[in-house]
Motif scaffolding. Structure first.
Motif, PDB file in Angstrom:
ATOM      1  N   CYS A  50      12.734 -51.413 -34.327  1.00 43.52           N
ATOM      2  CA  CYS A  50      13.393 -50.108 -34.498  1.00 43.52           C
ATOM      3  C   CYS A  50      13.692 -49.833 -35.965  1.00 43.52           C
ATOM      4  O   CYS A  50      13.440 -48.726 -36.465  1.00 43.52           O
ATOM      5  CB  CYS A  50      14.679 -50.056 -33.679  1.00 43.52           C
ATOM      6  SG  CYS A  50      14.436 -50.077 -31.891  1.00 43.52           S
ATOM      7  N   ALA A  98      11.389 -46.121 -30.429  1.00 44.46           N
ATOM      8  CA  ALA A  98      12.621 -46.684 -30.985  1.00 44.46           C
ATOM      9  C   ALA A  98      13.856 -46.021 -30.384  1.00 44.46           C
ATOM     10  O   ALA A  98      14.884 -46.687 -30.157  1.00 44.46           O
ATOM     11  CB  ALA A  98      12.626 -46.528 -32.502  1.00 44.46           C
ATOM     12  N   TYR A 102      16.318 -48.851 -28.689  1.00 43.40           N
ATOM     13  CA  TYR A 102      17.598 -49.218 -29.310  1.00 43.40           C
ATOM     14  C   TYR A 102      18.787 -49.040 -28.358  1.00 43.40           C
ATOM     15  O   TYR A 102      19.565 -49.980 -28.163  1.00 43.40           O
ATOM     16  CB  TYR A 102      17.820 -48.441 -30.607  1.00 43.40           C
ATOM     17  CG  TYR A 102      19.021 -48.951 -31.376  1.00 43.40           C
ATOM     18  CD1 TYR A 102      18.914 -50.092 -32.174  1.00 43.40           C
ATOM     19  CD2 TYR A 102      20.260 -48.328 -31.284  1.00 43.40           C
ATOM     20  CE1 TYR A 102      20.010 -50.589 -32.867  1.00 43.40           C
ATOM     21  CE2 TYR A 102      21.360 -48.810 -31.967  1.00 43.40           C
ATOM     22  CZ  TYR A 102      21.234 -49.936 -32.752  1.00 43.40           C
ATOM     23  OH  TYR A 102      22.326 -50.431 -33.423  1.00 43.40           O
TER      24      TYR A 102
END
Length: 301
Positions: A50, A98, A102
């Motif tokens: 990420c 991402a 996350y």
């Protein structure tokens, strides 16, 4: 002395709709990785991925804005329209990945054990990661080829699909190396060869388009790409039949997930991911073949 070179700075690079979208990308990207680096934190391969996405996209977007604002892109040996269109599509795919990974691995509703401050920072980072994806998707929407418009190949549906195909292939490769047991049968090794060949050729097509070197080839690039896409459809069709048979048929594999398989380390899970994304890429190549009949390549924009 009267200047004949025109303005030195291109203000449209930051005032046009596309320019504003890129400024928002820089803002959201910088905010996201700053929040994560300052207090939200990250760990393991997922968090590192990420952070790489946010910093990489920020750096390339800043480079694009600087080049267009100063006209420096005219000095580069790139097909600028193809490069920016390809990057916008790639950044869209990377940022949405991402934006999902996350919060999935790092965000929680309760404060224990990380503390409320860290939790709030992680939630804020996730929000800005989502906004970053929206900003890149907006650029793809604004720069995509319109009907009847002469534009660069990577801005067409077929060109954008090439980026998605390569991205999906990377997901397949990630599942393959995660103990998928693909070397167990020659048939599954054939499927890996299909994924690898199509990925390499797709990347080569994108590379030639971005560098603007298609006119230097001794064979007709446009026709070759269409022929390759047709071949890729056939190859992926064979993999879409072979892989499920040798992974989920009772004779060769298991139709159901083994009960003793450890979560995150089960070959069956990787095989299922590969099967799903094999069908996804097959559909993408079919759509690519359909759209490639309606476009004409422009390599110099």
């Amino acid at each position: 002395m009267e200047s004949t070179g025109g303005p030195y700075l291109n203000t449209a690079a930051v005032t046009s709709p596309v320019g504003i979208a890129r400024l928002l990308q820089m803002t959201f990207g910088c905010t996201t990785f700053s929040l994560v680096a300052h207090r939200a934190g990250f760990s393991a391969a997922y968090g590192t991925f990420c952070m790489f996405v946010w910093t990489f996209c920020f750096a390339i977007t800043m480079f694009i804005i600087a080049c267009e604002f100063t006209h420096l892109h005219s000095c580069l040996s790139l097909s600028w329209g193809n490069f920016t269109a390809a990057f916008a599509m790639l950044a869209t795919l990377m940022s949405v990945t991402a934006a999902v990974i996350y919060p999935l691995y790092f965000v929680q509703l309760g404060c224990y054990p990380i503390g409320c401050e860290v939790r709030d920072f992680r939630i804020a980072a996730s929000v800005f990661a989502g906004l970053l994806f929206v900003a890149y998707a907006a650029e793809v929407f604004l720069t995509r080829a319109k009907p009847g418009q002469v534009t660069s190949y990577m801005a067409t549906i077929s060109g954008l699909l090439k980026i998605v195909q390569a991205f999906v292939a990377c997901i397949i490769f990630g599942a393959l190396v995660n103990d998928s047991q693909y070397s167990k049968y020659v048939a599954t090794q054939w499927c890996v060869a299909v994924y690898s060949f199509c990925f390499v050729v797709t990347v080569v097509v994108v590379a030639f388009s971005v560098t603007g070197k298609t006119a230097l080839l001794w064979f007709p690039f446009e026709r070759s790409v269409v022929i390759y896409t047709f071949g890729a459809v056939l190859l992926y069709l064979s993999a879409a039949v072979i892989w499920p048979v040798f992974c989920f048929d009772n004779k060769y594999g298991s139709p159901q997930r083994p009960s003793l398989c450890a979560k995150g380390k089960c070959p069956w899970d990787s095989q299922l991911v590969i099967a799903i994304f094999t069908y996804v890429n097959l559909l993408l190549y079919v759509l690519d073949l359909a759209y490639s009949q309606r476009i004409r390549f422009v390599s110099h924009l």
